[in-house]
Design an enzyme around this catalytic site. Structure first.
Site, mmCIF file in Angstrom:
data_model
loop_
_atom_site.group_PDB
_atom_site.id
_atom_site.type_symbol
_atom_site.label_atom_id
_atom_site.label_comp_id
_atom_site.label_asym_id
_atom_site.label_seq_id
_atom_site.Cartn_x
_atom_site.Cartn_y
_atom_site.Cartn_z
ATOM 1 N N ARG A 257 -46.487 -10.553 -15.404
ATOM 2 C CA ARG A 257 -46.961 -11.497 -16.419
ATOM 3 C C ARG A 257 -46.830 -12.894 -15.824
ATOM 4 N NH1 ARG A 257 -42.614 -12.154 -20.502
ATOM 5 N NH2 ARG A 257 -42.474 -14.209 -19.600
ATOM 6 N N HIS A 261 -44.262 -15.451 -22.120
ATOM 7 C CA HIS A 261 -44.526 -14.281 -22.979
ATOM 8 C C HIS A 261 -45.668 -14.578 -23.955
ATOM 9 C CE1 HIS A 261 -44.052 -10.864 -25.566
ATOM 10 N NE2 HIS A 261 -43.839 -11.653 -26.597
ATOM 11 N N TYR A 270 -35.684 -18.208 -17.848
ATOM 12 C CA TYR A 270 -35.062 -16.940 -17.459
ATOM 13 C C TYR A 270 -35.664 -16.280 -16.216
ATOM 14 C CZ TYR A 270 -38.910 -15.203 -20.429
ATOM 15 O OH TYR A 270 -40.138 -14.963 -20.988
HETATM 16 C C1 LIG Z 1 -41.427 -3.441 -33.410
HETATM 17 C C2 LIG Z 1 -41.345 -4.790 -32.778
HETATM 18 N N1 LIG Z 1 -40.162 -5.229 -32.300
HETATM 19 C C3 LIG Z 1 -40.089 -6.452 -31.716
HETATM 20 C C4 LIG Z 1 -41.190 -7.256 -31.636
HETATM 21 C C5 LIG Z 1 -41.111 -8.629 -30.955
HETATM 22 N N2 LIG Z 1 -41.734 -8.509 -29.645
HETATM 23 C C6 LIG Z 1 -43.025 -8.852 -29.460
HETATM 24 S S1 LIG Z 1 -43.514 -8.573 -27.881
HETATM 25 C C7 LIG Z 1 -42.009 -8.002 -27.425
HETATM 26 C C8 LIG Z 1 -41.755 -7.558 -26.022
HETATM 27 C C9 LIG Z 1 -42.772 -6.616 -25.503
HETATM 28 O O1 LIG Z 1 -42.579 -6.359 -24.143
HETATM 29 P P1 LIG Z 1 -43.488 -5.371 -23.351
HETATM 30 O O2 LIG Z 1 -43.649 -4.121 -24.113
HETATM 31 O O3 LIG Z 1 -42.956 -5.265 -21.979
HETATM 32 O O4 LIG Z 1 -44.928 -6.076 -23.366
HETATM 33 P P2 LIG Z 1 -45.341 -7.489 -22.711
HETATM 34 O O5 LIG Z 1 -45.101 -8.520 -23.764
HETATM 35 O O6 LIG Z 1 -44.504 -7.709 -21.516
HETATM 36 O O7 LIG Z 1 -46.787 -7.374 -22.402
HETATM 37 C C10 LIG Z 1 -41.135 -8.029 -28.502
HETATM 38 C C11 LIG Z 1 -39.731 -7.585 -28.437
HETATM 39 C C12 LIG Z 1 -42.405 -6.769 -32.170
HETATM 40 N N3 LIG Z 1 -43.532 -7.471 -32.100
HETATM 41 N N4 LIG Z 1 -42.452 -5.527 -32.722
#
Ligand SMILES: Cc1ncc(C[n+]2csc(CCOP(=O)(O)OP(=O)(O)O)c2C)c(N)n1
Ligand SMILES: [Mg+2]
Length: 361
Positions: A257, A261, A270
């Site tokens: 990425r 985020h 971080y």
């Molecule tokens: C059920 C749920 N828990 C927490 C969140 C908050 N949240 C949004 S994105 C994320 C991290 C996702 O990481 P990853 O699956 O690696 O996808 P990336 O963002 O790196 O593409 C979190 C914890 C959410 N949207 N839904």
């Protein structure tokens, strides 16, 4: 005599093109020159779109946005490998594949502008709505694939999720169901090394995410996710299997990425700069450009035309998006269910009272 046999649990790791654009001819998938150029055009368009959305958010012209820069090669070749009747079940960083599958760009911007009406997917676009709750879309993809299989339809589903998504129960439920019922599903894990500020090593003790498929009884492959050719080869292999009734596949696409985020995050807090520099050298568009230059598919004129066309397409979509009707604050309550619940009715009345008072002051 009983014997102890070590279970290796190793998965294959696929790559076709090195970081300088040199390809391994034995691994190279069959693609026409025009198809390679098409991928280049789409990747450039996706990058221009992403950059514009980031700027629109900073200018207060759009809501919170999750950038896809650096992950284009995880998506554009998959769209190319899909058949027309197949479906995508995305999470929230899949702008490249959503747009390439035909979702109108202006309408897509409407959604990111904070208006749910933007997610009323047109009838002829085989894309499910963006799923912000992490993980839910994988179950939808498996359910849809199973339903299609029961109806005797030749449809495969492709679902996207991140490294963080593999820690959700939904991932394991979807994978198990897909394995048991042999659904025609391609699970695409974009391992971009981070889930907001949580590094990949904190998601699982397992050496790879791809090997998780083995526990559910199907194939998992780790793939260089910044290499369009490796991703195309792996997606084609998995989709051919799905269409031949041979069940699901998990691809773990190794990528990064490049941005924060979302626009609400600051990844500098971080992530070490050396890590970003390492991945910048492996930028998926630059790699394909290098290949294109060496193989007579890319020159400055073509690059400029790709860029000019992309900018024109995006600017036109932004203009259309900004001309769409703006939502009323009440719409967020009205839109949720067919009929509003008591809670929502009360909350809407409260907001109305508050807005009326504000307007009188
Ligand atoms: C059920 C749920 N828990 C927490 C969140 C908050 N949240 C949004 S994105 C994320 C991290 C996702 O990481 P990853 O699956 O690696 O996808 P990336 O963002 O790196 O593409 C979190 C914890 C959410 N949207 N839904
Ligand atoms: Mg991630």
């Amino acid at each position: 005599m009983p014997k102890k046999v070590a279970y290796e649990g190793r998965v294959e790791s696929w790559s076709v093109m090195d970081k300088d654009g040199k390809t391994d001819e034995k691994m190279m998938p069959k693609l026409s020159k025009e198809q390679v150029k098409e991928m280049l055009r789409w990747m450039v368009l996706a990058r221009v779109f992403d950059d514009k959305c980031f700027k629109l958010q900073r200018q207060g012209r759009m809501g919170t946005y999750a950038q896809s820069t650096g992950q284009e090669a995880c998506q554009i070749p998959v769209a190319l490998a899909m058949q027309e009747q197949d479906w995508v079940f995305p999470c929230f960083r899949e702008h490249p594949i959503i747009l390439m599958r035909g979702f109108p760009m202006a309408q897509y911007l409407w959604y990111w502008g904070g208006d749910e009406r933007g997610m009323k997917v047109p009838e002829d676009v085989n894309v499910f709505p963006v799923a912000v709750p992490v993980g839910t879309q994988m179950l939808h993809a498996v359910g849809y694939a199973w339903g299609s299989k029961l109806q005797g339809k030749d449809v495969a589903t492709v679902t996207y999720f991140g490294d963080g998504g593999t820690s959700e129960g939904d991932f394991h439920e979807a994978m198990n169901f897909a394995g048991v019922f042999q659904t025609p599903t391609l699970f695409v894990c974009q391992n971009n090394q981070w889930a907001i500020s949580v590094p990949r090593k904190k998601q699982t003790r397992a050496e790879t995410l791809a090997q998780k498929a083995l526990a559910y009884g199907f194939e998992g492959i780790q793939v260089d996710g910044n290499d369009v050719f490796a991703v195309y080869a792996a997606a084609k292999h998995a989709l051919d299997k799905a269409h031949a009734g041979k069940g699901p596949t998990l691809l773990e696409l190794m990528t990064y990425r490049m941005g924060d985020h979302t626009t609400s995050d600051d990844a500098k807090k971080y992530r070490p700069p050396e890590e970003i520099a390492y991945w910048r050298e492996r930028d998926p568009i630059d790699r394909l450009k290098k290949y294109g230059k060496a193989n007579g598919l890319w020159d400055e004129g073509f690059e400029q035309k790709c860029l000019d066309d992309a900018v024109a397409t995006v600017e036109k979509a932004v203009e259309a998006y900004e001309a769409f009707p703006k939502p009323e604050p009440e719409d967020m309550f009205k839109y949720m269910y067919k009929e509003m619940t008591m809670d929502l009715t009360e909350q809407m009345a409260m907001l109305k009272r508050w807005l009326d008072e504000e307007r009188q002051e």
